[in-house]
Write an enzyme that holds these catalytic residues in place. Structure first.
Site, PDB file in Angstrom:
ATOM      1  N   TRP A  62       0.768  -1.275  -0.047  1.00 16.71           N
ATOM      2  CA  TRP A  62       0.133   0.030  -0.031  1.00 16.71           C
ATOM      3  C   TRP A  62       0.886   1.202   0.050  1.00 16.71           C
ATOM      4  O   TRP A  62       1.786   1.254   0.826  1.00 16.71           O
ATOM      5  CB  TRP A  62      -0.898  -0.041   1.157  1.00 16.71           C
ATOM      6  CG  TRP A  62      -1.636   1.325   1.290  1.00 16.71           C
ATOM      7  CD1 TRP A  62      -2.660   1.742   0.394  1.00 16.71           C
ATOM      8  CD2 TRP A  62      -1.357   2.583   2.136  1.00 16.71           C
ATOM      9  NE1 TRP A  62      -2.958   3.040   0.769  1.00 16.71           N
ATOM     10  CE2 TRP A  62      -2.200   3.644   1.657  1.00 16.71           C
ATOM     11  CE3 TRP A  62      -0.501   2.860   3.107  1.00 16.71           C
ATOM     12  CZ2 TRP A  62      -2.186   5.071   2.281  1.00 16.71           C
ATOM     13  CZ3 TRP A  62      -0.468   3.962   3.500  1.00 16.71           C
ATOM     14  CH2 TRP A  62      -1.264   4.913   3.189  1.00 16.71           C
ATOM     15  N   GLU A  88      -2.974  -3.090  -2.564  1.00 17.86           N
ATOM     16  CA  GLU A  88      -4.192  -2.623  -1.809  1.00 17.86           C
ATOM     17  C   GLU A  88      -4.517  -0.951  -2.312  1.00 17.86           C
ATOM     18  O   GLU A  88      -3.715  -0.207  -2.429  1.00 17.86           O
ATOM     19  CB  GLU A  88      -3.785  -2.233  -0.246  1.00 17.86           C
ATOM     20  CG  GLU A  88      -4.882  -1.760   0.577  1.00 17.86           C
ATOM     21  CD  GLU A  88      -4.543  -1.676   1.968  1.00 17.86           C
ATOM     22  OE1 GLU A  88      -3.459  -2.079   2.496  1.00 17.86           O
ATOM     23  OE2 GLU A  88      -5.530  -1.120   2.821  1.00 17.86           O
ATOM     24  N   LYS A 124      -6.944   2.370  -2.551  1.00 23.51           N
ATOM     25  CA  LYS A 124      -7.677   3.462  -1.417  1.00 23.51           C
ATOM     26  C   LYS A 124      -8.511   4.691  -2.426  1.00 23.51           C
ATOM     27  O   LYS A 124      -7.967   4.826  -3.409  1.00 23.51           O
ATOM     28  CB  LYS A 124      -6.677   3.912  -0.720  1.00 23.51           C
ATOM     29  CG  LYS A 124      -6.977   4.765   0.566  1.00 23.51           C
ATOM     30  CD  LYS A 124      -5.928   5.042   1.545  1.00 23.51           C
ATOM     31  CE  LYS A 124      -6.213   5.907   2.689  1.00 23.51           C
ATOM     32  NZ  LYS A 124      -5.717   5.947   3.880  1.00 23.51           N
ATOM     33  N   ASP A 159      -9.470  -3.060   1.261  1.00 26.46           N
ATOM     34  CA  ASP A 159      -9.808  -2.715   2.853  1.00 26.46           C
ATOM     35  C   ASP A 159     -11.167  -1.941   2.828  1.00 26.46           C
ATOM     36  O   ASP A 159     -11.684  -1.111   1.965  1.00 26.46           O
ATOM     37  CB  ASP A 159      -8.518  -1.516   2.757  1.00 26.46           C
ATOM     38  CG  ASP A 159      -8.583  -0.953   4.371  1.00 26.46           C
ATOM     39  OD1 ASP A 159      -9.759  -0.726   4.764  1.00 26.46           O
ATOM     40  OD2 ASP A 159      -7.614  -0.898   5.117  1.00 26.46           O
ATOM     41  N   HIS A 190     -11.527   1.786   2.323  1.00 26.56           N
ATOM     42  CA  HIS A 190     -11.180   2.318   1.261  1.00 26.56           C
ATOM     43  C   HIS A 190     -11.991   2.741   0.115  1.00 26.56           C
ATOM     44  O   HIS A 190     -11.607   2.802  -0.908  1.00 26.56           O
ATOM     45  CB  HIS A 190      -9.709   1.639   0.835  1.00 26.56           C
ATOM     46  CG  HIS A 190      -8.764   1.876   1.731  1.00 26.56           C
ATOM     47  ND1 HIS A 190      -7.303   1.317   1.466  1.00 26.56           N
ATOM     48  CD2 HIS A 190      -8.642   2.275   3.000  1.00 26.56           C
ATOM     49  CE1 HIS A 190      -6.609   1.591   2.485  1.00 26.56           C
ATOM     50  NE2 HIS A 190      -7.228   2.164   3.449  1.00 26.56           N
ATOM     51  N   HIS A 193      -8.657  -6.460   4.356  1.00 32.09           N
ATOM     52  CA  HIS A 193      -8.264  -5.642   5.445  1.00 32.09           C
ATOM     53  C   HIS A 193      -9.849  -5.155   6.035  1.00 32.09           C
ATOM     54  O   HIS A 193     -10.438  -4.402   5.497  1.00 32.09           O
ATOM     55  CB  HIS A 193      -7.638  -4.423   4.841  1.00 32.09           C
ATOM     56  CG  HIS A 193      -5.928  -4.564   4.933  1.00 32.09           C
ATOM     57  ND1 HIS A 193      -5.096  -3.478   4.836  1.00 32.09           N
ATOM     58  CD2 HIS A 193      -5.454  -5.647   5.066  1.00 32.09           C
ATOM     59  CE1 HIS A 193      -3.716  -4.206   4.864  1.00 32.09           C
ATOM     60  NE2 HIS A 193      -4.196  -5.293   5.122  1.00 32.09           N
ATOM     61  N   ASP A 246     -11.981   7.039   6.644  1.00 31.60           N
ATOM     62  CA  ASP A 246     -10.970   5.653   6.786  1.00 31.60           C
ATOM     63  C   ASP A 246     -10.573   5.799   8.163  1.00 31.60           C
ATOM     64  O   ASP A 246      -9.461   5.686   8.324  1.00 31.60           O
ATOM     65  CB  ASP A 246     -10.188   5.579   5.753  1.00 31.60           C
ATOM     66  CG  ASP A 246      -9.255   4.415   5.884  1.00 31.60           C
ATOM     67  OD1 ASP A 246      -9.744   3.435   6.227  1.00 31.60           O
ATOM     68  OD2 ASP A 246      -8.132   4.352   5.547  1.00 31.60           O
ATOM     69  N   ASP A 301     -10.746   3.534  10.829  1.00 30.44           N
ATOM     70  CA  ASP A 301     -10.097   2.448  11.149  1.00 30.44           C
ATOM     71  C   ASP A 301     -10.526   2.155  12.619  1.00 30.44           C
ATOM     72  O   ASP A 301      -9.618   1.802  13.466  1.00 30.44           O
ATOM     73  CB  ASP A 301      -8.671   2.508  11.130  1.00 30.44           C
ATOM     74  CG  ASP A 301      -7.996   2.381   9.786  1.00 30.44           C
ATOM     75  OD1 ASP A 301      -8.325   1.224   9.190  1.00 30.44           O
ATOM     76  OD2 ASP A 301      -7.447   3.415   9.120  1.00 30.44           O
ATOM     77  N   ASP A 356      -7.463  -4.286   9.801  1.00 29.10           N
ATOM     78  CA  ASP A 356      -6.647  -3.244   9.539  1.00 29.10           C
ATOM     79  C   ASP A 356      -7.469  -2.113  10.450  1.00 29.10           C
ATOM     80  O   ASP A 356      -8.377  -1.655  10.008  1.00 29.10           O
ATOM     81  CB  ASP A 356      -6.506  -2.871   8.345  1.00 29.10           C
ATOM     82  CG  ASP A 356      -5.559  -1.613   8.121  1.00 29.10           C
ATOM     83  OD1 ASP A 356      -5.177  -1.095   9.302  1.00 29.10           O
ATOM     84  OD2 ASP A 356      -5.413  -0.975   7.124  1.00 29.10           O
TER      85      ASP A 356
END
Ligand code: RNT
Ligand code: ZN
Length: 412
Positions: free
Chosen positions: A179, A220, A222, A253, A256, A280, A288, A290, A320
């Site tokens: 990433w 990955e 985004k 992810d 993303h 993820h 994003d 997380d 993640d």
């Protein structure tokens, strides 16, 4: 109600709880090391925050050394049923040496490998293309300056080599996930050149073919990040095409994409074009962010797609998220168990019944079954899963999580 009566209740729907438990036991989750220290890593020379990745909060107990991080991980694994993996980032090297990113070697990670052997777990790996002065412009592999690109290329090449050696040492293919934060804060004029540069860099980085039983490349995408609001060079379309053309894993992810997109819906489409998928699993809140994953609809749908579309065999499940406002070890335990709980629920769904109703266009039955099933005793099956490994649930789990947190709260 006991597990035996839950077992009978599911059997009534043609669902075998024993088969579900056995299957669940065999699904490794790749737990991310970076929840333990707020994505800081253990580099001495370099290492600044950046790349649009932001852990917020200052709860006591952050792991400050590899030993502390391993102790925290051991505790977390001890509260999670099954055998899992650890997802390491290059900036988590464990050495007295101070190599720059273009100087890292397998030897800088051997304490992790020895530990993983000891624990009987597999490792995954990630080059770290952020938190470094040469990434301050949020441009790395697509940087217009060739010297900067070359620096990151070398980092990427070395990471692949390290991942392959890790995989060989542990006898389990190590996923090396790429990433990069590359993008532009404001509207770029020449998106094409940036993407051409990123593609060329990736091609060079991945040119050496490595044994797939040792390491697997993943890319990955985004949508955007802090500081790169206008354009991310490695967008979803960019990497979807790249993964298809080059035969790498595609990493999805959950943070993303546009917030209203259903990531679970993407699996069956992507799986028609790429062999293997990396997830993820994350929880974006408005962006994003997380957050620690909950047992919420997004996760339940993801798990159900993996089971229903029979994708577990070619999907690597990684986590993640990072939250520094709560106990970091509790965050790992809660999030990882939630992923398992979601998988268990999926494995306990009467999917054949649902698929038959759907194929017969009997959407009323499909809806009745999914809604009636929400009252099924999933928790008793989960408790049984934990009890077979002598693991606590409910209040007993809370006591254990508190006890460990108190033991690390004094860290500076
Ligand atoms: C960043 C990506 C990436 C990182 C980790 C630390 O937006 O999600 O996967 O979170 O590599
Ligand atoms: Zn990610």
């Amino acid at each position: 109600m006991s597990y035996q009566s839950a077992k009978a209740a599911f059997a009534d729907w043609g669902v075998d709880t024993e088969a579900a438990l056995q299957r669940l036991r065999s699904i490794p989750i790749s737990m991310h090391c970076w929840q333990g220290d707020d994505v800081r890593g253990f580099e001495q020379k370099t290492g600044t925050s950046g790349g649009g990745i932001q852990a917020t909060g200052n709860h006591p107990g952050r792991a400050r050394t590899p030993d502390e991080l391993r102790a925290d991980l051991e505790f977390a694994y001890s509260m999670i049923p099954g055998t899992h993996r650890l997802n390491l980032h290059a900036m988590y090297l464990d050495t007295d040496a101070t190599p720059d990113r273009d100087e890292i070697e397998f030897g800088h990670f051997t304490p992790w490998v020895d530990w993983a052997k000891d624990q009987g777990i597999g490792l995954d790996f990630n080059p770290t293309f952020f938190a470094h002065p040469k990434a301050d412009d949020n441009l790395t592999l697509s940087h217009p300056d060739r010297e900067i690109r070359d620096f990151w290329l070398e980092h990427g090449r070395r990471s692949r080599d390290i991942a392959a050696k890790i995989g060989a040492a542990l006898g389990s293919a190590c996923v090396n996930n790429i990433w990069v934060p590359d993008g532009y804060k404001d509207t770029p004029t020449d998106r094409m050149s940036a993407r051409v540069r990123l593609e060329a860099s990736l091609d060079t980085m991945l040119a050496t073919s490595l044994d797939k039983s040792q390491m697997l490349d993943a890319v990955e995408s985004k949508l955007f990040g802090i500081g790169v609001e206008a354009c991310t060079v490695g967008s979803h379309e960019f990497y979807l095409g790249y993964a298809i053309r080059k035969g790498t894993l595609l990493c999805l992810d959950m943070g993303h994409f546009h917030p209203t997109e259903n990531i679970a819906d993407k699996l069956s489409s992507v799986a028609l074009s790429v062999d293997d998928i990396l997830l993820h699993v994350s929880r974006p809140m408005r962006w994003d962010s997380d957050h620690v994953i909950l047992l919420d609809d997004a996760i339940l749908q993801m798990a159900q797609e993996l089971v229903s579309a029979d994708l577990l065999g070619r999907t690597r499940i990684g986590l993640d998220f990072f939250d520094a406002t709560i106990s970091r070890t509790a965050a790992w335990v809660i999030g990882t168990r939630n992923m398992q709980k979601a998988l268990l629920r999926a494995l306990l769904m009467p999917l054949d019944t649902l698929k038959s109703a759907e194929n017969a266009l009997d959407f009323t039955s499909r809806l009745t079954v999914t809604e009636e099933f929400k009252d099924m005793p999933f928790s008793l099956v989960w408790d049984e899963f934990s009890a077979r490994e002598n693991l606590p649930t409910g209040r007993a789990l809370i006591t254990e999580l508190d006890r460990y947190q108190s033991s690390v709260s004094g860290r500076g």
